[in-house]
Design an enzyme around this catalytic site. Structure first.
Site, PDB file in Angstrom:
ATOM      1  N   TYR A 180      10.004   6.489 -18.510  1.00 53.39           N
ATOM      2  CA  TYR A 180      10.283   5.231 -19.219  1.00 53.39           C
ATOM      3  C   TYR A 180      10.411   4.022 -18.289  1.00 53.39           C
ATOM      4  O   TYR A 180      10.268   2.874 -18.725  1.00 53.39           O
ATOM      5  CB  TYR A 180      11.540   5.367 -20.091  1.00 53.39           C
ATOM      6  CG  TYR A 180      12.834   5.388 -19.314  1.00 53.39           C
ATOM      7  CD1 TYR A 180      13.402   6.586 -18.896  1.00 53.39           C
ATOM      8  CD2 TYR A 180      13.487   4.205 -18.983  1.00 53.39           C
ATOM      9  CE1 TYR A 180      14.574   6.611 -18.165  1.00 53.39           C
ATOM     10  CE2 TYR A 180      14.663   4.211 -18.266  1.00 53.39           C
ATOM     11  CZ  TYR A 180      15.203   5.418 -17.848  1.00 53.39           C
ATOM     12  OH  TYR A 180      16.361   5.434 -17.127  1.00 53.39           O
ATOM     13  N   HIS A 227       0.850  -1.192   0.000  1.00 54.00           N
ATOM     14  CA  HIS A 227       0.000   0.000   0.000  1.00 54.00           C
ATOM     15  C   HIS A 227       0.890   1.247   0.000  1.00 54.00           C
ATOM     16  O   HIS A 227       0.763   2.091   0.881  1.00 54.00           O
ATOM     17  CB  HIS A 227      -0.890   0.047   1.249  1.00 54.00           C
ATOM     18  CG  HIS A 227      -1.818  -1.106   1.424  1.00 54.00           C
ATOM     19  ND1 HIS A 227      -2.602  -1.267   2.545  1.00 54.00           N
ATOM     20  CD2 HIS A 227      -2.105  -2.159   0.614  1.00 54.00           C
ATOM     21  CE1 HIS A 227      -3.325  -2.381   2.439  1.00 54.00           C
ATOM     22  NE2 HIS A 227      -3.027  -2.943   1.279  1.00 54.00           N
TER      23      HIS A 227
HETATM   24 ZN   LIG Z   1      -3.790  -4.812   0.836  1.00 53.16          ZN
END
Ligand SMILES: [Zn+2]
Length: 206
Positions: A110, A91
């Site tokens: 890139y 996360h």
């Molecule tokens: Zn999660």
């Protein structure tokens, strides 16, 4: 050997700022199943004995802990992608912020090519830990190495843990560039041909 590699990668994911507390989870393919981080153990307290060996149908083979609540997500990807031997779910702040907008991460830099294409798709929303989330992640990944999970986080995959972790760090960095560039102006995106060229150069380089 497998346990120490997974433990090191899990601790590194926290040290690199990809995860905090007990969020996120990592796994590696192991025989016909997988070795995965446990649920609810902060990375700074994680030990090799906490890692859970389990079959892809959810049966736990060994481990005193319960597996990560996202084991279905990991199992679903291993079942659909024979090329994947390691998965990082995290996360991190910038990628997750973009996932909260339910937007794809486009080719603003890139290095996005490391994830196998010219954009990183954001999945549809599904509750954490659900089979629906596993299916949404598999669909958003396609044959690529990364996807965003709507209102949730990031998934990266690779042939080994080091690569999956490297891709997670690069995707988070590109998400930060995207956020910063949008904050001060109108970002200019690379074309699909320019990203294809970057991918070819990565293959030469590696
Ligand atoms: Zn999660």
């Amino acid at each position: 050997m497998s346990r120490s590699a997974l433990l090191q990668a899990a601790v590194a994911s926290a040290r690199l700022g990809l995860n905090h507390g007990a969020t996120g989870n990592l796994s590696m393919r192991h025989d016909a199943g997988m070795l995965i981080t446990p649920t609810a153990v902060p990375y700074e307290r994680l030990a090799e004995g906490d890692l859970v060996l389990m079959a892809l149908d959810g049966a736990v083979a060994s481990g005193a802990r319960r597996p990560s609540s996202e084991w279905r997500l990991h199992a679903g990807v291993y079942q659909r992608r024979a090329d994947v031997n390691a998965i990082v779910h995290a996360h991190p702040r910038f990628a997750t912020t973009l996932a909260c907008l339910r937007e794809d991460l486009p080719a603003v830099h890139y290095m996005i090519a490391l994830a196998g294409g010219d954009r990183i798709r954001c999945s549809g929303y599904a509750p954490f830990g659900s089979a629906e989330l596993s299916a949404a992640a598999v669909e958003a990944l396609g044959d690529r190495q990364a996807c965003l999970l709507a209102n949730h986080g990031l998934v990266t995959v690779g042939g080994d843990l080091q690569l999956a972790l490297r891709i997670a760090l690069e995707v988070e960095t590109v998400a930060e560039y995207w956020w910063r560039a949008r904050a001060i102006g109108q970002p200019v995106l690379l074309t699909p041909a320019e990203i294809a060229d970057a991918r070819a150069r990565f293959e030469d380089y590696s």
